[in-house]
Design an enzyme around this catalytic site. Structure first.
Site, PDB file in Angstrom:
ATOM      1  N   ASP A 106       0.850  -1.182   0.000  1.00 23.36           N
ATOM      2  CA  ASP A 106       0.000   0.000   0.000  1.00 23.36           C
ATOM      3  C   ASP A 106       0.890   1.237   0.000  1.00 23.36           C
ATOM      4  O   ASP A 106       2.111   1.147   0.159  1.00 23.36           O
ATOM      5  CB  ASP A 106      -1.005  -0.011   1.143  1.00 23.36           C
ATOM      6  CG  ASP A 106      -0.364   0.004   2.518  1.00 23.36           C
ATOM      7  OD1 ASP A 106       0.843   0.292   2.609  1.00 23.36           O
ATOM      8  OD2 ASP A 106      -1.074  -0.270   3.497  1.00 23.36           O
ATOM      9  N   ASP A 280      -7.800  -7.220   1.804  1.00 15.67           N
ATOM     10  CA  ASP A 280      -6.796  -7.377   2.850  1.00 15.67           C
ATOM     11  C   ASP A 280      -7.402  -6.856   4.138  1.00 15.67           C
ATOM     12  O   ASP A 280      -8.283  -5.993   4.120  1.00 15.67           O
ATOM     13  CB  ASP A 280      -5.537  -6.571   2.530  1.00 15.67           C
ATOM     14  CG  ASP A 280      -5.699  -5.098   2.892  1.00 15.67           C
ATOM     15  OD1 ASP A 280      -5.243  -4.697   3.983  1.00 15.67           O
ATOM     16  OD2 ASP A 280      -6.307  -4.352   2.112  1.00 15.67           O
TER      17      ASP A 280
END
Length: 391
Positions: A106, A280
């Protein structure tokens, strides 16, 4: 003791370029595969969170054996410790953490907004102080991409501004438009990497028109994939699902879709039914470290005294040794004694449950019986015949 790996379908081979193929649909839901040089991600997929280059409490081979095709690493945490340049000198994140399979990183934006007490947001980027030692750092779209490239991640996320919900519409709109401008800068910084991908992130708070505009603008950038961010940040589930329903028609059908930071098993099955391919969440690992376990019966709290003399395993039908090889009484003891093994075993069992759920969703979509699968799964959670509360 390790669980047996879920075998990849033989036709799903790694490819020199990043590709996404949908094998079957059931309503808005899809099952298929993302292929790239380091391997194949079967979708819908759950990515265990390896924030600081480790899935807490798990060996990499355990994570893989449970059926995980990809894990997530975090730009914010890795840039602060041990540092992206150091990881690059040591051969990249895959070698560093002994995970030769796909890794998604990320952008660090969410952590900057949520963890940094002192930060300044401008058009250029975010200036913030480390939550570890107070040192000053600047994270721009270009620097975020640079860090992710140094780490060697297979799927790179754009830097975006994530606002907490609820918020004023004008706040959500300002963040959405800044995120679009940052997406353009991330695209320019990323360049062309056939075997890797840059994903854009749809923002817009809980305002459908903003979400639609964000999705359309990102789709026009022709990125390799698209995430939906800024959800599961305090809003009710029905708001999250409404935003997914608003966005889904405006995202390219031929590109993967990723719902960031989600979530509970129920969040996941509902989002899969609305066309999401990737997920996630820290929930299964964090819950495991705090005595919580997810099962086909629902969620159990192993701290509860009623488990102190319960000789049964968590679930005798589970393929995971952590769920079928130790008694509830022993796990209760480990949790109450704050033994490390308890955290490890419950994390193992939780990740096994999440991967089994994803495998069940993939099979149900392929067979055209997703609605039945979801109904059966939710009925099991609701029964809670072994003391669990609905997941």
């Amino acid at each position: 003791m390790t669980a047996q790996p879920q075998a990849l379908q033989p036709e799903l081979a790694a490819t020199p370029e990043f590709t996404f193929d949908v094998a079957a649909r059931d309503g808005a839901a899809r099952t298929g595969a993302i292929s790239m040089p380091r391997g194949v991600i079967r979708t819908p997929a759950f990515m265990p969170v390896g924030t600081a280059a480790t899935v807490k409490g798990m060996y990499p081979e355990q994570v893989r054996a449970l059926g995980a095709d990809v894990v997530l690493g975090n730009t914010y945490h890795l840039m602060l410790r041990p540092g992206a340049e150091r990881v690059a000198r040591l051969g990249g994140l895959h070698r560093f953490m002994n995970w030769p399979h796909p890794i998604l990183t990320d952008s660090g934006g969410f952590q900057v907004m949520s963890l940094s007490q002192l930060r300044k947001l401008t058009e250029e980027g975010v200036t913030f102080r480390s939550h570890i030692d107070g040192s000053k750092h600047v994270l721009t779209p270009e620097r975020s991409v640079e860090i992710q490239n140094l780490l060697g991640s297979d799927i790179v996320m754009q830097l975006d501004e994530c606002v907490a919900l609820p918020c004023e519409e004008k706040v959500a709109e300002k963040a959405m438009r800044l995120s679009l401008r940052w997406a353009e800068r991330c695209k320019a910084a990323f360049g062309h990497h056939p075997g890797r991908a840059l994903f854009g992130i749809v923002q817009g708070g809980d305002v459908p028109r903003l979400r639609v505009e964000s999705a359309r603008e990102l789709a026009a950038m022709d990125l390799k994939g698209y995430a939906v961010g800024g959800l599961a940040v305090g809003e009710p589930q029905e708001v999250m699902l409404a935003m997914l329903e608003a966005v889904e028609p405006h995202l390219p059908q031929a590109k993967p879709r990723y719902l960031m930071g989600v979530g509970t098993p129920d969040d996941i099955v509902q989002a899969v039914a609305r066309g999401i391919d990737m997920f996630d969440c820290v929930m299964p690992t964090r819950a495991g470290r705090h005595g919580q376990i997810f099962t086909r019966f629902g969620r159990m709290n192993l701290k509860n005294a009623k488990f102190a003399e319960d000789p049964r395993p968590i679930d005798e039908r589970s393929s995971c040794p952590a769920a079928n090889g130790w008694s509830r009484a022993y796990l209760h003891h480990l949790v109450k004694a704050e033994e490390m093994l308890g955290k490890m075993l419950l994390t193992w069992a939780n990740l096994a449950y999440y991967q089994d759920l994803m495998a069940g969703l993939r099979a149900a979509i392929a067979d055209g019986r997703l609605a039945d699968f979801i109904a059966e799964t939710k009925a099991g959670w609701a029964r809670g015949e072994d003391g669990g509360a609905p997941a």
